[in-house]
Design a protein around this motif. Structure first.
Motif, PDB file in Angstrom:
ATOM      1  N   ALA A  53       0.922  -1.335  -0.121  1.00 46.99           N
ATOM      2  CA  ALA A  53      -0.089   0.085  -0.032  1.00 46.99           C
ATOM      3  C   ALA A  53       0.813   1.259   0.119  1.00 46.99           C
ATOM      4  CB  ALA A  53      -0.885   0.148   1.187  1.00 46.99           C
ATOM      5  N   GLU A  54       0.456   2.015  -0.845  1.00 49.05           N
ATOM      6  CA  GLU A  54       0.980   3.388  -1.002  1.00 49.05           C
ATOM      7  C   GLU A  54       0.196   4.563  -0.581  1.00 49.05           C
ATOM      8  OE1 GLU A  54       3.423   3.788  -4.330  1.00 49.05           O
ATOM      9  OE2 GLU A  54       4.727   1.978  -4.034  1.00 49.05           O
ATOM     10  N   ASN A  55       0.404   5.432   0.363  1.00 46.57           N
ATOM     11  CA  ASN A  55      -0.531   6.397   0.982  1.00 46.57           C
ATOM     12  C   ASN A  55      -0.081   7.780   0.386  1.00 46.57           C
ATOM     13  OD1 ASN A  55      -1.481   4.314   2.634  1.00 46.57           O
ATOM     14  ND2 ASN A  55       0.368   4.861   3.838  1.00 46.57           N
ATOM     15  N   TRP A  56      -1.296   8.539  -0.135  1.00 43.97           N
ATOM     16  CA  TRP A  56      -1.219   9.918  -0.797  1.00 43.97           C
ATOM     17  C   TRP A  56      -2.181  10.555  -0.225  1.00 43.97           C
ATOM     18  CZ3 TRP A  56       2.085  10.668  -4.945  1.00 43.97           C
ATOM     19  CH2 TRP A  56       2.920   9.535  -5.413  1.00 43.97           C
ATOM     20  N   LEU A  57      -1.613  11.914  -0.027  1.00 43.17           N
ATOM     21  CA  LEU A  57      -2.401  12.970   0.678  1.00 43.17           C
ATOM     22  C   LEU A  57      -2.391  14.436  -0.478  1.00 43.17           C
ATOM     23  CD1 LEU A  57      -1.971  12.980   4.483  1.00 43.17           C
ATOM     24  CD2 LEU A  57      -3.996  12.154   3.186  1.00 43.17           C
ATOM     25  N   ALA A  58      -3.557  15.092  -0.557  1.00 43.91           N
ATOM     26  CA  ALA A  58      -3.649  16.182  -1.170  1.00 43.91           C
ATOM     27  C   ALA A  58      -3.643  17.535   0.081  1.00 43.91           C
ATOM     28  CB  ALA A  58      -4.641  16.606  -2.139  1.00 43.91           C
ATOM     29  N   TYR A  59      -2.895  18.579  -0.245  1.00 52.85           N
ATOM     30  CA  TYR A  59      -2.932  19.802   1.143  1.00 52.85           C
ATOM     31  C   TYR A  59      -3.338  20.798   0.516  1.00 52.85           C
ATOM     32  CZ  TYR A  59      -0.097  16.412   3.955  1.00 52.85           C
ATOM     33  OH  TYR A  59       0.416  15.518   4.602  1.00 52.85           O
TER      34      TYR A  59
ATOM     35  N   ALA B 138     -10.602   9.242  -0.169  1.00 49.39           N
ATOM     36  CA  ALA B 138     -11.705  10.136   0.743  1.00 49.39           C
ATOM     37  C   ALA B 138     -11.242  11.560   0.377  1.00 49.39           C
ATOM     38  CB  ALA B 138     -11.645  10.014   2.266  1.00 49.39           C
ATOM     39  N   LYS B 139     -12.448  12.524   0.524  1.00 51.00           N
ATOM     40  CA  LYS B 139     -12.095  14.120   0.564  1.00 51.00           C
ATOM     41  C   LYS B 139     -12.737  14.757   1.589  1.00 51.00           C
ATOM     42  CE  LYS B 139     -16.025  14.535  -2.804  1.00 51.00           C
ATOM     43  NZ  LYS B 139     -16.054  14.774  -4.301  1.00 51.00           N
ATOM     44  N   ALA B 140     -12.149  16.026   1.848  1.00 52.37           N
ATOM     45  CA  ALA B 140     -12.868  16.770   3.052  1.00 52.37           C
ATOM     46  C   ALA B 140     -14.008  17.470   2.350  1.00 52.37           C
ATOM     47  CB  ALA B 140     -11.820  17.746   3.406  1.00 52.37           C
ATOM     48  N   GLU B 141     -15.016  17.677   3.024  1.00 44.14           N
ATOM     49  CA  GLU B 141     -16.258  18.379   2.701  1.00 44.14           C
ATOM     50  C   GLU B 141     -15.734  19.768   2.086  1.00 44.14           C
ATOM     51  OE1 GLU B 141     -20.567  19.493   4.346  1.00 44.14           O
ATOM     52  OE2 GLU B 141     -19.159  18.914   5.657  1.00 44.14           O
ATOM     53  N   GLY B 142     -16.397  20.201   1.024  1.00 45.01           N
ATOM     54  CA  GLY B 142     -16.137  21.428   0.576  1.00 45.01           C
ATOM     55  C   GLY B 142     -14.848  21.519  -0.330  1.00 45.01           C
ATOM     56  N   SER B 143     -14.053  20.413  -0.449  1.00 45.56           N
ATOM     57  CA  SER B 143     -12.872  20.480  -1.242  1.00 45.56           C
ATOM     58  C   SER B 143     -13.301  20.420  -2.903  1.00 45.56           C
ATOM     59  CB  SER B 143     -11.949  19.284  -0.929  1.00 45.56           C
ATOM     60  OG  SER B 143     -12.634  17.945  -1.273  1.00 45.56           O
TER      61      SER B 143
ATOM     62  N   PRO C 274      -4.720  18.796   4.933  1.00 49.29           N
ATOM     63  CA  PRO C 274      -4.959  17.594   4.031  1.00 49.29           C
ATOM     64  C   PRO C 274      -6.621  17.737   3.642  1.00 49.29           C
ATOM     65  CG  PRO C 274      -4.782  16.732   6.393  1.00 49.29           C
ATOM     66  CD  PRO C 274      -4.222  18.308   6.515  1.00 49.29           C
ATOM     67  N   ILE C 275      -6.718  17.688   2.647  1.00 52.97           N
ATOM     68  CA  ILE C 275      -8.079  18.000   2.080  1.00 52.97           C
ATOM     69  C   ILE C 275      -8.634  16.546   1.131  1.00 52.97           C
ATOM     70  CG2 ILE C 275      -8.258  20.357   1.957  1.00 52.97           C
ATOM     71  CD1 ILE C 275      -7.644  20.333  -0.811  1.00 52.97           C
ATOM     72  N   ALA C 276      -7.660  15.763   1.093  1.00 51.06           N
ATOM     73  CA  ALA C 276      -8.164  14.409   0.107  1.00 51.06           C
ATOM     74  C   ALA C 276      -7.153  13.652   0.446  1.00 51.06           C
ATOM     75  CB  ALA C 276      -8.311  14.869  -1.255  1.00 51.06           C
ATOM     76  N   GLY C 277      -7.386  11.952   0.378  1.00 47.79           N
ATOM     77  CA  GLY C 277      -6.380  11.315   0.376  1.00 47.79           C
ATOM     78  C   GLY C 277      -6.779   9.902  -0.209  1.00 47.79           C
ATOM     79  N   ALA C 278      -5.869   9.053  -0.461  1.00 45.17           N
ATOM     80  CA  ALA C 278      -6.165   7.820  -1.490  1.00 45.17           C
ATOM     81  C   ALA C 278      -4.920   6.816  -0.946  1.00 45.17           C
ATOM     82  CB  ALA C 278      -5.840   8.087  -2.570  1.00 45.17           C
ATOM     83  N   VAL C 279      -5.376   5.431  -0.809  1.00 48.86           N
ATOM     84  CA  VAL C 279      -4.451   4.478  -0.697  1.00 48.86           C
ATOM     85  C   VAL C 279      -4.730   3.579  -1.663  1.00 48.86           C
ATOM     86  CG1 VAL C 279      -4.127   2.131   0.750  1.00 48.86           C
ATOM     87  CG2 VAL C 279      -5.451   4.153   1.714  1.00 48.86           C
ATOM     88  N   ILE C 280      -3.277   3.622  -2.565  1.00 52.64           N
ATOM     89  CA  ILE C 280      -3.001   3.040  -3.562  1.00 52.64           C
ATOM     90  C   ILE C 280      -2.408   1.623  -3.367  1.00 52.64           C
ATOM     91  CG2 ILE C 280      -1.847   2.937  -5.952  1.00 52.64           C
ATOM     92  CD1 ILE C 280      -3.982   5.109  -5.601  1.00 52.64           C
ATOM     93  N   LEU C 281      -3.006   0.746  -3.965  1.00 50.55           N
ATOM     94  CA  LEU C 281      -2.299  -0.659  -3.883  1.00 50.55           C
ATOM     95  C   LEU C 281      -1.346  -0.854  -5.201  1.00 50.55           C
ATOM     96  CD1 LEU C 281      -4.979  -3.159  -2.765  1.00 50.55           C
ATOM     97  CD2 LEU C 281      -3.381  -1.696  -1.423  1.00 50.55           C
ATOM     98  N   ALA C 282      -0.077  -1.090  -5.015  1.00 48.13           N
ATOM     99  CA  ALA C 282       0.670  -0.900  -5.950  1.00 48.13           C
ATOM    100  C   ALA C 282       1.704  -2.275  -6.103  1.00 48.13           C
ATOM    101  CB  ALA C 282       1.820   0.206  -6.183  1.00 48.13           C
ATOM    102  N   SER C 283       2.026  -2.834  -7.250  1.00 49.30           N
ATOM    103  CA  SER C 283       2.784  -3.964  -7.744  1.00 49.30           C
ATOM    104  C   SER C 283       3.754  -3.390  -8.932  1.00 49.30           C
ATOM    105  CB  SER C 283       2.198  -5.158  -8.012  1.00 49.30           C
ATOM    106  OG  SER C 283       2.932  -6.278  -8.359  1.00 49.30           O
ATOM    107  N   ALA C 284       4.888  -3.112  -8.754  1.00 51.79           N
ATOM    108  CA  ALA C 284       5.908  -2.981  -9.700  1.00 51.79           C
ATOM    109  C   ALA C 284       6.174  -4.109 -10.300  1.00 51.79           C
ATOM    110  CB  ALA C 284       7.055  -2.413  -9.257  1.00 51.79           C
TER     111      ALA C 284
END
Length: 201
Positions: free
Chosen positions: A78-84, A110-115, A89-99
């Motif tokens: 799992a690789e974790n990402w956030l938007a700021y 998920a995203k924050a209300e109003g984003s 932090p106003i949005a985030g995603a968990v990505i499953l990655a296999s190189a």
């Protein structure tokens, strides 16, 4: 129906017109996207996700326990990402990655209300796709909607990134039908939900 992006092709070439416009506007904004550690993600994402599900009036199936998030966010694949925005932090995603497989999967977001006006989730998905594209991944799997309705809003969101779709199928098998029937008799209300693993709630 599920959606995937071909990372061997240009991203903008696959986006619908509305999505290209959204991404360009996002790129002109001051919202940033970062891959973050487990520690950072665990302090932000579970609350962001729960609040997002509350806003959507999501069913119980979409809520997860603290231990689930702990294991997911620590998982090596799992690789974790956030938007700021302004370091919030106003949005985030968990990505499953296999190189090895060359595939990244948008697993949970998920995203924050109003984003919405900041197009945070759209920008996050775009920049994450670009990251895996430059890392020589082949596909970015976005998944489907919340159900099977072709007009589902989540599916509509994902189709903005690509017209490439595939059918998702799931099957089940009961290995001990007698015990399964007894459980259905013992838990009729839970069995009535139609879930195969109704007894695990």
């Amino acid at each position: 129906e599920t959606v995937h992006v071909d990372l061997a092709k240009g991203l903008f070439d696959q986006y619908q017109t509305r999505r290209r416009t959204d991404v360009r506007r996002f790129l002109e904004s001051k919202v940033s996207v970062e891959r973050v550690s487990f520690e950072v993600m665990s302090g932000v994402f579970p609350k962001l996700y729960k609040h997002n599900m509350d806003q959507l009036a999501a069913t119980r199936d979409y809520y997860f326990s603290e231990s689930y998030f702990d294991r997911l966010l620590r998982f090596g694949g799992a690789e974790n990402w956030l938007a700021y925005s302004a370091r919030q932090p106003i949005a985030g995603a968990v990505i499953l990655a296999s190189a090895r497989a060359g595939v990244a999967e948008y697993f949970l977001g998920a995203k924050a209300e109003g984003s919405e006006h900041q197009r945070a989730m759209i920008g996050l998905v775009h920049l994450v796709a670009h990251h895996y594209q430059t890392s020589s991944f082949r596909y970015f799997y976005l998944g489907g909607g919340r159900g099977v309705d072709p007009k589902d809003s989540l599916l509509f969101f994902k189709k903005g990134f690509s017209s490439l779709t595939g059918r998702y199928q799931i099957g089940s098998r009961v290995y001990d039908p007698e015990s399964y029937a007894r459980l259905k008799q013992m838990l009729p209300a839970k069995a009535a939900t139609g879930r195969v693993l109704f007894y695990k709630d």
